[in-house]
Scaffold this motif. Sequence first.
Motif, PDB file in Angstrom:
ATOM      1  N   ILE A 194     -15.293  -1.005  88.742  1.00 31.30           N
ATOM      2  CA  ILE A 194     -15.795  -2.145  89.503  1.00 31.30           C
ATOM      3  C   ILE A 194     -17.080  -1.715  90.206  1.00 31.30           C
ATOM      4  O   ILE A 194     -17.328  -0.526  90.412  1.00 31.30           O
ATOM      5  CB  ILE A 194     -14.775  -2.662  90.541  1.00 31.30           C
ATOM      6  CG1 ILE A 194     -14.490  -1.608  91.607  1.00 31.30           C
ATOM      7  CG2 ILE A 194     -13.493  -3.118  89.864  1.00 31.30           C
ATOM      8  CD1 ILE A 194     -13.663  -2.118  92.764  1.00 31.30           C
ATOM      9  N   THR A 195     -17.872  -2.696  90.565  1.00 32.07           N
ATOM     10  CA  THR A 195     -19.127  -2.431  91.270  1.00 32.07           C
ATOM     11  C   THR A 195     -19.060  -3.083  92.641  1.00 32.07           C
ATOM     12  O   THR A 195     -18.669  -4.250  92.773  1.00 32.07           O
ATOM     13  CB  THR A 195     -20.326  -3.002  90.486  1.00 32.07           C
ATOM     14  OG1 THR A 195     -20.361  -2.400  89.187  1.00 32.07           O
ATOM     15  CG2 THR A 195     -21.634  -2.719  91.207  1.00 32.07           C
ATOM     16  N   HIS A 254     -20.867  -4.490  96.024  1.00 30.37           N
ATOM     17  CA  HIS A 254     -22.121  -5.066  96.499  1.00 30.37           C
ATOM     18  C   HIS A 254     -22.013  -5.314  98.001  1.00 30.37           C
ATOM     19  O   HIS A 254     -20.913  -5.573  98.519  1.00 30.37           O
ATOM     20  CB  HIS A 254     -22.409  -6.405  95.814  1.00 30.37           C
ATOM     21  CG  HIS A 254     -22.295  -6.370  94.318  1.00 30.37           C
ATOM     22  ND1 HIS A 254     -23.345  -6.056  93.486  1.00 30.37           N
ATOM     23  CD2 HIS A 254     -21.232  -6.620  93.500  1.00 30.37           C
ATOM     24  CE1 HIS A 254     -22.941  -6.114  92.227  1.00 30.37           C
ATOM     25  NE2 HIS A 254     -21.663  -6.458  92.213  1.00 30.37           N
ATOM     26  N   THR A 297     -26.567  -3.195  95.612  1.00 32.65           N
ATOM     27  CA  THR A 297     -25.560  -2.969  94.580  1.00 32.65           C
ATOM     28  C   THR A 297     -25.309  -1.475  94.410  1.00 32.65           C
ATOM     29  O   THR A 297     -26.254  -0.703  94.223  1.00 32.65           O
ATOM     30  CB  THR A 297     -26.010  -3.571  93.239  1.00 32.65           C
ATOM     31  OG1 THR A 297     -26.086  -4.996  93.383  1.00 32.65           O
ATOM     32  CG2 THR A 297     -25.020  -3.242  92.130  1.00 32.65           C
ATOM     33  N   TYR A 351     -18.604  -7.296  98.650  1.00 32.62           N
ATOM     34  CA  TYR A 351     -17.827  -7.965  97.605  1.00 32.62           C
ATOM     35  C   TYR A 351     -17.959  -7.147  96.328  1.00 32.62           C
ATOM     36  O   TYR A 351     -18.784  -6.228  96.246  1.00 32.62           O
ATOM     37  CB  TYR A 351     -18.288  -9.406  97.396  1.00 32.62           C
ATOM     38  CG  TYR A 351     -19.750  -9.557  97.022  1.00 32.62           C
ATOM     39  CD1 TYR A 351     -20.139  -9.709  95.699  1.00 32.62           C
ATOM     40  CD2 TYR A 351     -20.736  -9.578  98.005  1.00 32.62           C
ATOM     41  CE1 TYR A 351     -21.474  -9.867  95.356  1.00 32.62           C
ATOM     42  CE2 TYR A 351     -22.085  -9.725  97.681  1.00 32.62           C
ATOM     43  CZ  TYR A 351     -22.438  -9.870  96.348  1.00 32.62           C
ATOM     44  OH  TYR A 351     -23.765 -10.001  96.011  1.00 32.62           O
ATOM     45  N   MET A 352     -17.141  -7.451  95.351  1.00 28.14           N
ATOM     46  CA  MET A 352     -17.125  -6.632  94.145  1.00 28.14           C
ATOM     47  C   MET A 352     -17.325  -7.485  92.906  1.00 28.14           C
ATOM     48  O   MET A 352     -17.158  -8.708  92.906  1.00 28.14           O
ATOM     49  CB  MET A 352     -15.797  -5.881  94.034  1.00 28.14           C
ATOM     50  CG  MET A 352     -14.611  -6.780  93.740  1.00 28.14           C
ATOM     51  SD  MET A 352     -13.084  -5.863  93.477  1.00 28.14           S
ATOM     52  CE  MET A 352     -12.069  -7.177  92.750  1.00 28.14           C
ATOM     53  N   SER A 353     -17.688  -6.815  91.848  1.00 29.92           N
ATOM     54  CA  SER A 353     -17.717  -7.449  90.532  1.00 29.92           C
ATOM     55  C   SER A 353     -17.110  -6.471  89.519  1.00 29.92           C
ATOM     56  O   SER A 353     -17.286  -5.258  89.660  1.00 29.92           O
ATOM     57  CB  SER A 353     -19.155  -7.816  90.128  1.00 29.92           C
ATOM     58  OG  SER A 353     -19.979  -6.658  90.062  1.00 29.92           O
ATOM     59  N   PRO A 354     -16.349  -6.991  88.555  1.00 25.62           N
ATOM     60  CA  PRO A 354     -15.968  -8.398  88.399  1.00 25.62           C
ATOM     61  C   PRO A 354     -14.958  -8.820  89.472  1.00 25.62           C
ATOM     62  O   PRO A 354     -14.081  -8.040  89.842  1.00 25.62           O
ATOM     63  CB  PRO A 354     -15.322  -8.429  87.017  1.00 25.62           C
ATOM     64  CG  PRO A 354     -14.769  -7.045  86.830  1.00 25.62           C
ATOM     65  CD  PRO A 354     -15.731  -6.129  87.510  1.00 25.62           C
ATOM     66  N   GLN A 355     -15.113 -10.037  89.967  1.00 27.86           N
ATOM     67  CA  GLN A 355     -14.249 -10.513  91.040  1.00 27.86           C
ATOM     68  C   GLN A 355     -12.815 -10.741  90.569  1.00 27.86           C
ATOM     69  O   GLN A 355     -11.909 -10.795  91.401  1.00 27.86           O
ATOM     70  CB  GLN A 355     -14.830 -11.805  91.635  1.00 27.86           C
ATOM     71  CG  GLN A 355     -16.152 -11.585  92.344  1.00 27.86           C
ATOM     72  CD  GLN A 355     -16.668 -12.824  93.042  1.00 27.86           C
ATOM     73  OE1 GLN A 355     -15.965 -13.813  93.192  1.00 27.86           O
ATOM     74  NE2 GLN A 355     -17.918 -12.781  93.484  1.00 27.86           N
ATOM     75  N   GLU A 356     -12.617 -10.853  89.271  1.00 31.23           N
ATOM     76  CA  GLU A 356     -11.262 -11.091  88.752  1.00 31.23           C
ATOM     77  C   GLU A 356     -10.540  -9.787  88.395  1.00 31.23           C
ATOM     78  O   GLU A 356      -9.507  -9.805  87.718  1.00 31.23           O
ATOM     79  CB  GLU A 356     -11.319 -11.996  87.512  1.00 31.23           C
ATOM     80  CG  GLU A 356     -12.015 -11.406  86.306  1.00 31.23           C
ATOM     81  CD  GLU A 356     -13.541 -11.573  86.328  1.00 31.23           C
ATOM     82  OE1 GLU A 356     -14.165 -11.288  85.290  1.00 31.23           O
ATOM     83  OE2 GLU A 356     -14.075 -12.001  87.360  1.00 31.23           O
TER      84      GLU A 356
END
Length: 325
Positions: free
Chosen positions: A134-135, A137, A147, A163-168
Motif C-alpha cells: 500500500i502507499t 499519502h 506520497t 490516507y492510503m491507496s488502494p483504499q480497498e
Amino acid sequence: MSRSGKLKKVVAFGGGTGLSTLLRGLKSHHIDLTAVVSVADDGGSSGRLLDEYDIPPPGDIRQVMAALSDVEPLIERMFQYRFSSSEDLKGHSLGNLMLAAMTDITGDFARAIEQMSRVLNIKGKVLPAANQRITLHAELEDGTIVTGESKIPVYGRKIRKVYMSPQEAEPLPETVDTIMGADLLVFGPGSLYTSILPTILVPAIREAVLACKAKKIYIGNLTTQAGETYRYTASEHVQALYDHAGEAFLDAVLLNGADIAALLGKKEQTEPPWSVINDLENIQRLVPDVIVKNMALVNGKNVMHDSEKVANLLMDYIDSAIKTD
C-alpha cells in the motif's frame, strides 16, 4: 487469565521501534499476543525490495518479529544484521532479504511471515495490516499532497490527514477475527501518522476496532516528532486518532509522568526532543480513563519507553477492566 480461564487476548497496532519496544515487554507475560503491523514503509531496504520484488515492505515486520523472537541473541542479531560494504547488498538487512525470499518461495507475504515466525520461535502472532503493498499519502495544512511514508516527515509542515491507496486494501480474515475476539487493543507508542494510523486506515480493520468489545488504550509518546507531531499535546495525538477512525473509540490513555529533561540530565528543555505536554483538562474530555505514570528511561542519549514497566501497567489495566465489567 480472564474470568473464563482463557489467556487474555492482547492485540497491539503500529510499527517500527515503538511497537517493538512495547512487544519486548509484553512477550514476558502469559497472554495471547498479536501484533498488527503497518505495511506503509517505503524507505531504505524496504523501499528497494518493494520496487524489485513487488511485495509489502518487510522492515517493520522484521523489527516486530525480532522483538517477539525467542532464539539465541546471536540469531536475532543475524536476523537484524544490515549489510554495509557490498554495493549490491548495502543498506539491506538480512531479515528483510529472508522475508523477501520466503515470499518468493511460498508465493504469499503472510505465509512467509508465518513460516519465518516458526524459524524465530516468536511469542505470539505477527499479522500485516494488509497482505499487499500500500502507499501512504498525506495532505498537509497548506493543501500539499505528499506520497510515500518516508517522504511525509521531510516537509516539516502540519499534517491535516493521511490516507492510503488502494483504499480497498483488505487485511487477512484472521486479523479481523483476532481483533473481534480480543480483550485489549493497544495503540502506540510510535510515529502517529506513519506507523499507528496506517493500521486503522485499512477499512475492515477500522470497522473491527470500532465494533469489537475489547478495551482500547492508547500509549502516549514521550516526545513529539519533527515533521509529524511537532509540539503536539497529548490530546492532539488522541484527536488525530479519532479523526481518522471517524469517531471516538478509546477507553483509556496511558501518559508519561516522568520529567524528560531531568532524565536527560538537564534543568529544562531548550531544544528537541520536546516532551509531549499532558493537557489533562482537554484529554479528559476525550478519553474516559486517563492514567499518568512514570514510564520513561534513558538509553545512551535517547529517552524511550520502559518496556517492562509499560507492559506491567497494561496488565494492571486489563486486570482491573475485566473485574469491573
